[in-house]
Structure formats: structure tokens, C-alpha cells
Design an enzyme around this catalytic site. Sequence first.
Site, mmCIF file in Angstrom:
data_model
loop_
_atom_site.group_PDB
_atom_site.id
_atom_site.type_symbol
_atom_site.label_atom_id
_atom_site.label_comp_id
_atom_site.label_asym_id
_atom_site.label_seq_id
_atom_site.Cartn_x
_atom_site.Cartn_y
_atom_site.Cartn_z
ATOM 1 N N ARG A 244 -8.647 -13.859 -72.184
ATOM 2 C CA ARG A 244 -8.621 -12.827 -71.161
ATOM 3 C C ARG A 244 -9.269 -13.402 -69.902
ATOM 4 O O ARG A 244 -10.187 -14.209 -69.986
ATOM 5 C CB ARG A 244 -9.376 -11.563 -71.612
ATOM 6 C CG ARG A 244 -8.667 -10.751 -72.693
ATOM 7 C CD ARG A 244 -7.380 -10.122 -72.181
ATOM 8 N NE ARG A 244 -6.738 -9.250 -73.151
ATOM 9 C CZ ARG A 244 -5.808 -9.649 -74.019
ATOM 10 N NH1 ARG A 244 -5.437 -10.921 -74.044
ATOM 11 N NH2 ARG A 244 -5.264 -8.784 -74.854
ATOM 12 N N GLU A 273 -5.013 -9.306 -62.392
ATOM 13 C CA GLU A 273 -3.588 -9.517 -62.661
ATOM 14 C C GLU A 273 -2.772 -8.367 -62.086
ATOM 15 O O GLU A 273 -3.160 -7.205 -62.270
ATOM 16 C CB GLU A 273 -3.346 -9.642 -64.174
ATOM 17 C CG GLU A 273 -4.066 -10.847 -64.774
ATOM 18 C CD GLU A 273 -3.881 -10.967 -66.280
ATOM 19 O OE1 GLU A 273 -3.146 -10.139 -66.877
ATOM 20 O OE2 GLU A 273 -4.459 -11.894 -66.874
ATOM 21 N N HIS A 292 0.655 -14.414 -67.851
ATOM 22 C CA HIS A 292 0.174 -13.704 -69.035
ATOM 23 C C HIS A 292 1.320 -13.454 -70.026
ATOM 24 O O HIS A 292 1.693 -12.305 -70.312
ATOM 25 C CB HIS A 292 -0.489 -12.378 -68.661
ATOM 26 C CG HIS A 292 -1.437 -11.876 -69.707
ATOM 27 N ND1 HIS A 292 -2.503 -11.060 -69.427
ATOM 28 C CD2 HIS A 292 -1.479 -12.070 -71.057
ATOM 29 C CE1 HIS A 292 -3.159 -10.771 -70.537
ATOM 30 N NE2 HIS A 292 -2.552 -11.376 -71.545
#
Length: 326
Positions: A244, A273, A292
Site C-alpha cells: 500500500r 491514487e 495499482h
Amino acid sequence: MGGKKAVKPKIYATLPIPTDVEKYLSEYCEVRKWTGEDRISRDLLLEEIKGVDGLLTSGIRIDEDLLKSAPNLKVVSNVSVGFNNFNVEAMKKYNVIGTNTPYVLDETVADLTFALILSSARRIAELDRLVKDGNWNPTKDDQVFYGLDVHSTTLGIIGMGRIGEAVARRAKFGFNMDVLYYNRNRKLEAEEKYGAEHCDLDSLLQKSDFIVLLTPLTPETEHLIGEREFKIMKKSAFFINVSRGKTVDEAAMIRALENKEIYGAGLDVYQKEPVEKDNPLLKMPNVVTIPHIGSATEKTRDSMMQRAAQNIVSVLTGTGSADSVY
């Protein structure tokens, strides 16, 4: 006369559902879902879930505000192995079960981890752009294309869970790498199978050529890797983050790259993000940046959705077992 027909529990899905999964859910539940192209707005979500018993989602913040808006809510099924979007204490307070989808994505994320290792070391993204931009000049010395070897080097894994073990297996048997790992608990099976060596974090950072971060995001792991840790790494080291974004002090990582304290990085996750367009990472040729996509293959995402559906049905019908996260 027939008996009264049982009322199915109501669920709401904030993301698209494959047809076979929706058919399965509909056998047990009344299903409604968000069909917009963008993520559902917070205000609309709070309206939609007022009468639901279950929420099928990925990444939506589950906090006290949401839980107050859904007094019938019994379960939140995350289509993810992570659950840092859960306020666990609030969910316990409101007696809402949280589930996730472990196991089904381990091998896929391990594949991506090695893709980042290889792409970073051999400069794949950088040199791909060079060729496509028409800047491949065969008359120049090809030393300008040199990368670094991956085989027969040392890999350090921070967080030796199931994905870490899958990465270790690829490293040992595919690339003849020495494997170090840092974890709260020793993994004796991984040590026996892959020759992995358990060590403290500083030793791992000092010795590893490639450092892979695989920890979940918790209060203890937030900014686990910061300025001090980057200074300990080899100047020839590559840092790979598939955990993360907030497990890393991103500003410290940027400084380490700018000051050549490490050689490069491969990143699937970021502090914010989507990444802001002025983020310095996007201008660095020695940094591979992807959006991601750790588990993003059709087969794996379908399997995750199937598992998430089974979890929500198990909780709402009281049958089978669910992957509860607390």
C-alpha cells in the site's frame, strides 16, 4: 395453503459483477448494484445502503458515518485481500462483519512483483519508450542500454505472507536468488523450502539488491520505510512496493531516488491514487510506475468476486464459512 415466502436479504454492490456471480447472489439475496462508469459518490452510496443487509465493495471507506446510514447492515464483503478501508473498531461497535478475499490472488500478485523487479533492473519501460520514440541509434555504444542482473542476487522480502512465499519461490527456483525476509513471525516452512533467511529489518535493507515491500497497511506499518531506511539500502538497490502506498514515506523515497541513494524503484501503489500529474516519480526514468494492478487479470478478479460473493452469502444465510478479517 402455501407458507409465507421467505424474504431474501438485500445487498448492494458498488462495482460491476460478472453475470455468473450475480446469478449466484440472486439465488440467496435481492441484488442491487451501481452501474455508473465512475465510482459512486459518497452521498449517493449512503442513500443506497439505508435498507441493505450486505455491502459488496472494494476500497470504499467503511466508517461510523456509513455504518450509521445502514442500520440493517450485517456484513461488508471486500473484493480485496486488504481491508485498510475498514474502520474495524467501528464495525465491531455496530456488529458488522468484514470479510476479504485471500488466497485467490497470491500467484497473480507474485507474478506482478517479479514483473516490476525485471522491468526495473533491465530498464524495460524506459527502453520501450526509447524505441517507440525513434531514439534507438544502433551506431552508439550499447552500454547506454545496460541494466543490472536479477539472477544470482539477493532478494529481501518485507512481509512474508502467502504472496511473499510465492515471490520467494520464484526467486529461489527461477532466478537462483538468495532470499532474506523480515516478518513478525518466522516462517519455518519458507526457510526449509526456499532457503529463506529470517533477519531484522536493518540487515535485510543493508544486504538486499532488490527489496520487496508486501506488508498490509496498519498503524504499525504506516511509513515503515522512510528516510532512515532508504539511507541504509545499497546505492545499487531497487525498491519494489506492491503493498500500500502509505507504508512508504513517499517524499523520502523521492529524495532517495533524486540523491541516488538507491538505484531505482518499481511501484504499483502510491501515497495518493491516482498519482498527481506533477509527482516527481513520473519524470524519473529509473522508476517504473503502474496503476495499482496487483491482481488485475480477468481470471483472478473473477475468482476474487466469486469468493467475495460466497463470503456475503455465508454471513447472511448462516451457512458455510466466510473469510472474516477480525
